[in-house]
Scaffold this active site. Structure first.
Site, mmCIF file in Angstrom:
data_model
loop_
_atom_site.group_PDB
_atom_site.id
_atom_site.type_symbol
_atom_site.label_atom_id
_atom_site.label_comp_id
_atom_site.label_asym_id
_atom_site.label_seq_id
_atom_site.Cartn_x
_atom_site.Cartn_y
_atom_site.Cartn_z
ATOM 1 N N GLU A 129 83.530 -14.298 60.037
ATOM 2 C CA GLU A 129 84.270 -14.264 61.306
ATOM 3 C C GLU A 129 83.487 -13.491 62.359
ATOM 4 O O GLU A 129 82.721 -12.561 62.024
ATOM 5 C CB GLU A 129 85.649 -13.627 61.089
ATOM 6 C CG GLU A 129 85.573 -12.151 60.733
ATOM 7 C CD GLU A 129 86.877 -11.566 60.183
ATOM 8 O OE1 GLU A 129 87.616 -12.296 59.476
ATOM 9 O OE2 GLU A 129 87.135 -10.376 60.459
ATOM 10 N N LYS A 135 85.806 -4.409 60.808
ATOM 11 C CA LYS A 135 86.803 -5.320 61.364
ATOM 12 C C LYS A 135 88.220 -4.767 61.122
ATOM 13 O O LYS A 135 88.389 -3.781 60.392
ATOM 14 C CB LYS A 135 86.658 -6.720 60.757
ATOM 15 C CG LYS A 135 86.755 -6.845 59.240
ATOM 16 C CD LYS A 135 88.162 -6.816 58.633
ATOM 17 C CE LYS A 135 89.107 -7.880 59.089
ATOM 18 N NZ LYS A 135 88.957 -9.176 58.420
ATOM 19 N N SER A 138 93.335 -9.651 61.458
ATOM 20 C CA SER A 138 93.606 -10.386 62.700
ATOM 21 C C SER A 138 94.993 -10.100 63.273
ATOM 22 O O SER A 138 95.209 -10.250 64.471
ATOM 23 C CB SER A 138 93.485 -11.889 62.442
ATOM 24 O OG SER A 138 92.214 -12.208 61.976
HETATM 25 C C1 SPV Z 1 92.536 -12.981 54.771
HETATM 26 O O1 SPV Z 1 93.193 -13.597 53.933
HETATM 27 O O2 SPV Z 1 92.003 -11.887 54.560
HETATM 28 C C2 SPV Z 1 92.358 -13.549 56.101
HETATM 29 C C3 SPV Z 1 93.408 -14.396 56.640
HETATM 30 O O3 SPV Z 1 91.390 -13.251 56.749
HETATM 31 S S1 SPV Z 1 94.421 -13.458 57.669
HETATM 32 O O4 SPV Z 1 94.787 -12.234 56.996
HETATM 33 O O5 SPV Z 1 95.562 -14.314 57.948
HETATM 34 O O6 SPV Z 1 93.682 -13.167 58.892
HETATM 35 MG MG MG Z 2 90.401 -11.648 56.036
#
Ligand code: SPV
Ligand code: MG
Length: 307
Positions: A129, A135, A138
């Site tokens: 990503e 990070k 999200s």
């Molecule tokens: C994860 O499963 O770690 C992802 C998807 O990156 S999410 O958490 O929906 O961003």
């Molecule tokens: Mg993830």
């Protein structure tokens, strides 16, 4: 260390006759017109259960792996801890595993090292990503996007390192960060030019409108992968109609485990007994069957007590 059990060896032998995990993943994500599902797994047990349920591919979720380790999805788990978790997932199933590689744990050099180690452990591909290290999940916060050219360099470095037998998915966080559709499309083209095999477009909205608008504008220059964690009410027929390639059910095993464990802990503590929960938890026989204790028994007969 790699598991050298009979089943693991048999599995490797099978795979050398058939196609490699990455070839299978590539076929389903990149060259099939059928909507493909990747199911979250975060350890060997969840991977085995997903395979038994009938899924054909796995998503080694960064969020769920971190959660199972007691970490936050903020690069608190190291790249090598993630690689180790992926090894347990790979060794527990026959399914191809697409690994959530976050942003690659640094710059192009960290990203290509991660990809190389994941391929060595038998993963079929990695999703990177365009976030900056460290990070954040999200859905936790707004966070800075990586520079397009710098992130494209990470993709190119991974491609140059593991291209031949590894699927590279480029994940765009522009909509998550509120940067708009034009920015998302611009990034998708840059990442396609950098050698990505598929584009993962993520959204934090509770409806799929953004994702579907992206798919219309993108016109499938590369296959589109989505993660409908927040827009879960949209029926998958909408994704088939939009010619989406792959849906990732990203964290549902981990969330189911939390709910189930919480309930059982509470009941044992308050009831001071396990008798009322016995009917609703897995039997020990199911545990033994799932982990193939029968194979161990026959191996013992062969190696400990040869006739
Ligand atoms: C994860 O499963 O770690 C992802 C998807 O990156 S999410 O958490 O929906 O961003
Ligand atoms: Mg993830």
């Amino acid at each position: 260390m790699h598991d050298q059990s009979h089943s693991a060896l048999a599995k490797r032998a099978d795979q050398s006759v058939d196609s490699s995990p990455s070839q299978r993943l590539r076929a389903d994500v990149c060259s099939s017109s059928k909507l493909f599902f990747l199911m979250e797994a975060h350890d060997g047990l969840s991977a085995a259960l997903a395979e038994r349920a009938g899924f054909k591919g796995l998503w080694a979720s960064g969020l769920s792996i971190a959660c199972a380790l007691g970490y936050r999805d903020a690069n608190e788990a190291s790249w090598s801890q993630v690689v180790d978790a992926v090894e347990r997932i790979v060794d527990s199933t026959q399914l191809p595993v697409l690994v959530d590689g976050d942003g690659g744990f640094g710059n192009f050099n960290n990203a290509r090292l991660l990809a190389r180690k994941l391929r060595q452990r038998g993963a079929a591909g990695v999703a990177l990503e365009d976030s900056c290290f460290p990070k954040t999940n999200s859905f936790v916060d707004r966070h800075p996007l990586a520079d397009v050219d710098e992130f494209s360099g990470r993709l190119r470095a991974v491609k140059d390192t593991v291209a031949q037998d590894f699927v590279l998915v480029a994940r765009i966080e522009a909509l998550i960060g509120g940067h708009g559709m034009d920015e998302a499309i611009l990034r998708a083209h840059a990442y396609a030019d950098a050698g990505a095999d598929a584009i993962l477009i993520h959204s934090r909205r509770s409806a799929a409108d953004e994702i579907l608008a992206f798919a219309r504008a993108w016109q499938n220059r590369l296959p589109v992968v989505i993660i409908p964690t927040k827009y879960y009410r949209t029926p998958v027929s909408a994704y088939r109609k939009a010619h989406i390639s792959t849906v990732i059910w990203a964290n549902h095993a981990m969330r189911a485990a939390i709910a189930a464990m919480r309930q059982v802990y509470h009941r044992i503590l308050t009831e001071e007994s396990t008798s009322s929960i016995e009917p609703s938890i897995a039997t020990l026989d199911e545990v033994f069957e799932l982990l193939r204790y029968d194979e161990l028994a026959s191996a013992e007969a062969r190696y400990l007590r040869p006739s």
